[in-house]
Design a protein around this motif. Sequence first.
Motif, PDB file in Angstrom:
ATOM      1  N   TRP A  67      12.485 -10.268 -11.847  1.00  0.00           N
ATOM      2  CA  TRP A  67      11.988  -8.901 -11.923  1.00  0.00           C
ATOM      3  C   TRP A  67      10.467  -8.800 -11.848  1.00  0.00           C
ATOM      4  O   TRP A  67       9.924  -7.735 -11.577  1.00  0.00           O
ATOM      5  N   LEU A  68       9.789  -9.919 -12.092  1.00  0.00           N
ATOM      6  CA  LEU A  68       8.332  -9.898 -11.984  1.00  0.00           C
ATOM      7  C   LEU A  68       7.911  -9.843 -10.517  1.00  0.00           C
ATOM      8  O   LEU A  68       8.631 -10.312  -9.634  1.00  0.00           O
ATOM      9  N   ARG A  69       6.757  -9.287 -10.282  1.00  0.00           N
ATOM     10  CA  ARG A  69       6.247  -9.203  -8.916  1.00  0.00           C
ATOM     11  C   ARG A  69       5.991 -10.594  -8.379  1.00  0.00           C
ATOM     12  O   ARG A  69       5.335 -11.422  -9.014  1.00  0.00           O
ATOM     13  N   LYS A  70       6.509 -10.868  -7.187  1.00  0.00           N
ATOM     14  CA  LYS A  70       6.445 -12.197  -6.609  1.00  0.00           C
ATOM     15  C   LYS A  70       5.002 -12.578  -6.281  1.00  0.00           C
ATOM     16  O   LYS A  70       4.235 -11.772  -5.768  1.00  0.00           O
ATOM     17  N   THR A 117       2.640 -13.319  -8.404  1.00  0.00           N
ATOM     18  CA  THR A 117       1.698 -13.073  -9.490  1.00  0.00           C
ATOM     19  C   THR A 117       1.659 -14.276 -10.433  1.00  0.00           C
ATOM     20  O   THR A 117       2.603 -15.081 -10.473  1.00  0.00           O
ATOM     21  N   HIS A 120       4.731 -14.415 -12.578  1.00  0.00           N
ATOM     22  CA  HIS A 120       5.923 -14.881 -11.858  1.00  0.00           C
ATOM     23  C   HIS A 120       5.904 -16.393 -11.703  1.00  0.00           C
ATOM     24  O   HIS A 120       6.932 -17.065 -11.922  1.00  0.00           O
ATOM     25  N   ARG A 121       4.757 -16.937 -11.336  1.00  0.00           N
ATOM     26  CA  ARG A 121       4.665 -18.378 -11.132  1.00  0.00           C
ATOM     27  C   ARG A 121       4.878 -19.137 -12.444  1.00  0.00           C
ATOM     28  O   ARG A 121       5.579 -20.156 -12.469  1.00  0.00           O
ATOM     29  N   TYR A 158      13.626 -19.043  -1.940  1.00  0.00           N
ATOM     30  CA  TYR A 158      14.553 -18.086  -2.545  1.00  0.00           C
ATOM     31  C   TYR A 158      16.012 -18.498  -2.340  1.00  0.00           C
ATOM     32  O   TYR A 158      16.865 -18.179  -3.169  1.00  0.00           O
ATOM     33  N   TRP A 174      13.137 -10.960   4.699  1.00  0.00           N
ATOM     34  CA  TRP A 174      12.115 -11.987   4.823  1.00  0.00           C
ATOM     35  C   TRP A 174      12.350 -13.001   5.924  1.00  0.00           C
ATOM     36  O   TRP A 174      11.389 -13.600   6.401  1.00  0.00           O
TER      37      TRP A 174
END
Length: 239
Positions: A27-30, A32, A35-36, A166, A220
């Motif tokens: 759910w975190l912005r990829k 960021t 996220h990492r 992914y 993607w």
Amino acid sequence: MSAYKLLVVVHVLVGAVALVTFWTAAWLRKGTPAHRTTGRVYLLAMLGIVVTGAPMAIVRVVDGHPVTGAFLGYLVVITATGVWTSWRAVRDKAAPVRFAGPVYVALAVSSLLAGAGVLALGVRVGAPLLMGFSAVGLLTGADMLRRRRRYVRNEAPPRWWMVEHYTAMIGNGIATHIAFLGIGLPRLLPGVDGSVLHYLAWFGPLGAAVVAKVLLDRRWKPKTPSAPSVPSPARARVA
């Protein structure tokens, strides 16, 4: 507490961490920092699952449960493949040839052989679960070897590493949710256990993963360029 029970407790704890951090990272912005960081914690938890799961599989075989032990070993192989691939795809995004090196080949072949072994075992003991789930290893291994040919020829498509990342993370998510729904939840809530829930717990995450893969590929995955159309002779004369 015996050594095996302690191993199971550690396995369950790192599994809980994996489940929470999987959805947090999702759910975190990829891209960021959050996220990492969450993704690293998740992969470390998944590594813990692999490290504790391997001896658990061996113990089950030694205790006289070869089918259970073999299937646990199979899950360890495909989980290790997903963990390594999702990590190295990001680290080697500028070097697809290095990414597709010996470790990649070893994991691809291991997944393929493990899937074939589980399929044969499922046919032998008449277990639909084993036969159906063997497709994960078979398809993963075969697809990895197919993609490797492009990588070693330096023909990797744009954003190849993102697709690898992914795709592997989806595979990791399958393992995380199957462990919770198929193994952890029935122990926490024995009243909800049953044959329908059993198969839903194993194949439900697999079906959800297929849907997620299709949606992410649409967004993607680089599209294959279509061949230029050749005008017909009649149109050429009109022009």
